[in-house]
Write an enzyme that holds these catalytic residues in place. Structure first.
Site, short mmCIF file in Angstrom:
data_model
loop_
_atom_site.label_atom_id
_atom_site.label_comp_id
_atom_site.label_asym_id
_atom_site.label_seq_id
_atom_site.Cartn_x
_atom_site.Cartn_y
_atom_site.Cartn_z
N CYS A 169 0.83 -1.20 0.00
CA CYS A 169 0.00 0.00 0.00
C CYS A 169 0.87 1.26 0.00
CB CYS A 169 -0.85 -0.07 1.26
SG CYS A 169 -1.52 1.45 1.79
N ARG A 220 -8.23 -4.73 -13.75
CA ARG A 220 -9.64 -4.64 -13.39
C ARG A 220 -10.44 -3.84 -14.40
NH1 ARG A 220 -8.48 -3.84 -8.09
NH2 ARG A 220 -8.82 -1.61 -8.10
#
Ligand code: XMP
Length: 507
Positions: A324, A426
């Site tokens: 992250c 995605r």
């Protein structure tokens, strides 16, 4: 049921002051008089709440990341007493692949198989073979068009079948030669019948002869071998799935619920938001009874916001994750221990559990996450590179520092779900360049992780270490240690100086 103990407001305020700006490596816990004769995870109670309605025997959840949790990971997690959340790293509208992962987990192990694979008596045996291969089951139940039981067809029945024209009814074992149970049955009772009659399959029918289910010896043996497994009411492994908060999320939820997913996760980077507000309202209107985890948040206000809108668990963590980059790219986030304590205090008095999500790298940090506020913990990078993690193994050349020799090392990829690479997949934007994708606001990165055995070994090692933490802390169970910790946190908490931190954690 193992609930996090309620926290005294006065004590809580003092701990909140102490942990402000801090994370796991800023603390060490002072050892107490141990009361455990053995540190055996089979004997020490590690159970916890995942949601209001779901209890786990092991406080671990694998993260909904497309390089961490698909069916193989979710199966291992549930078998070991935790749970896996299937990610939603599919393109918008691509709901089927995620549903199939859920179905694979639900079909892995059963108590009673409620909808066993079935076939008509007039079907060709070639069709039966194809169905067995596709569904990877060795037995088909033969039923008529009103689902009345007519027989069983196993791989053995097909082994010496000659000619493609033969039909199922010619090869099956007909009903009159089967042991069949009428009505419902407990697994113990089924085991007794199967042992007595020396059979491996027991079909269940109602008074009209309609198929109600199937019990198999293989499933019963598996159930006994995995005493801590997370199972639903029918003895199947439990599994969760993530859905997001916009776009196809309600349609996705409906399909996943139809596949009998056990819990859904409305997971967005910033859960304390107008987007989440709308999503939760719509979700609760459509699915009032589905167990639902919402996140992520990292502040007291954020946690209360989700509790007030009907979340069955709150996922806590903004920016601690291994893959992250939120804090680097935005300068927003909360150090994970502060976030856990603040959110714990915020949900105090409600029965909504907290999932400590991200930042657990060393095994000892799990104990801290579970003491500072987490009912259970979600882990991503710890499971990256394992056999069960999705993705191909890539051999990379690595120069050994000592000998300067080049060796090939197998790696798998771990990537943040908000990384450019994950977004590219995605959104199906193969053509977009890095600059355009960055404009979408990537908050994650891709890392190569050396491959390393099974996630099962990691979970088991972590549980052994957690039991050792409980022993050092003077508890007899996870729950008891939490109670002791929150009754007198200052007895436990040592805030580390920089050199003490190096002495403790730098190796
Ligand atoms: P660990 O430290 O166990 O953390 O790898 C897993 C958690 O990291 C979060 N996650 C992300 N956070 N950008 C983020 O800000 C990302 O791209 C990303 N991918 C995963 C997530 O909460 C996960 O459970």
């Amino acid at each position: 049921m193992a609930r996090f103990p309620s926290v005294d407001p006065h004590t809580a305020r003092a701990v909140q002051e102490l942990v402000r700006g801090c994370t796991f490596d800023d603390f060490i816990l002072s050892p107490q008089h141990s009361v455990l004769p053995r540190r055996d995870p089979a004997l020490i109670d590690l159970s916890c709440q995942l949601t209001r309605g779901i209890t786990l025997k092991r406080p671990i959840v694998s993260a909904n990341m497309d390089t961490v949790t698909r069916a193989p990971m979710a199966v291992v997690q549930a078998e070991e007493g935790g749970l896996g959340i299937i990610d939603r790293g599919y393109r918008p509208g691509e709901i089927d692949p995620q549903v199939r992962e859920v179905e694979k987990v639900k079909r892995t192990q059963h108590g009673v198989i409620r909808d066993p694979y079935s076939i008509a008596p007039g079907a060709r045996i070639t069709e039966a073979s194809a169905l067995m291969a596709r569904s990877r089951v060795g037995t088909l139940v033969v039923v008529d068009d009103r689902r009345r039981l007519l027989g069983l067809l196993t791989e053995r029945d097909l082994r010496f079948a000659r000619g493609d024209a033969a039909t199922v009814s010619e090869r099956m074992t007909p009903r009159e030669r089967l042991v069949v149970h009428h009505g419902s049955i407990t697994l113990g009772e089924a085991e007794r019948v199967m042992d007595e009659r020396k059979i491996k399959k027991l079909p269940l029918v109602d008074e009209s002869g309609t198929l109600q289910g199937l019990v198999t010896a293989k499933d019963l043996i598996r159930q006994r071998r995995r005493p801590f497994a997370t199972r639903d009411g029918q003895g199947r492994l439990m599994v969760g799935a993530a859905i997001g908060a916009a776009g196809d999320y309600l349609e996705r939820a409906a399909e996943l619920v139809r596949a009998e997913v056990d819990v859904l996760v409305i997971d967005i980077a910033h859960g304390h938001s107008i987007v989440m507000d709308r999503a939760l309202r719509e979700f609760r209107k459509r699915f009032p009874d589905v167990q639902m985890i919402a996140g992520n948040v990292a502040t007291a206000e954020g946690a209360r916001f989700l509790v007030d809108r009907g979340a069955d668990a709150v996922k806590v963590g903004i920016g601690p994750g291994g893959g992250c980059t939120t804090r680097i790219t935005t300068s927003f986030g909360v150090p994970q221990v502060q976030a856990l304590v603040d959110c714990r205090v915020a949900v105090n008095g409600s029965d909504v559990p907290i999932i400590a999500d991200g930042g657990i790298k060393r095994h000892g940090a799990l104990a801290e996450a579970l003491l500072f506020g987490g009912d259970c913990a979600m882990l991503g990078s710890v499971f990256a590179g394992t056999e069960e993690a999705p993705g191909e193994v890539i051999n990379k050349s690595v120069v050994l520092p000592e000998s300067q020799k080049t060796v090939k090392v197998p790696f798998k990829v771990l990537r943040g779900m908000a990384s450019i690479e994950a977004i590219r997949d995605r959104l199906d934007v193969e053509e977009a360049d890095t600059g355009e994708l960055e404009a979408l606001g990537a908050e994650g990165m891709e890392i190569s992780v050396p491959t390393r055995g099974s996630a099962r070994t990691i979970v088991r090692d972590m549980m052994k270490h957690l039991c050792s933490s409980i022993s050092y802390g003077g508890g007899a169970s996870l729950d008891e240690l939490r109670g002791l910790f929150w009754a007198d946190p200052h007895r436990y908490l040592i805030k580390l100086s920089e050199s003490a931190r190096r002495e403790s954690y730098d190796r």
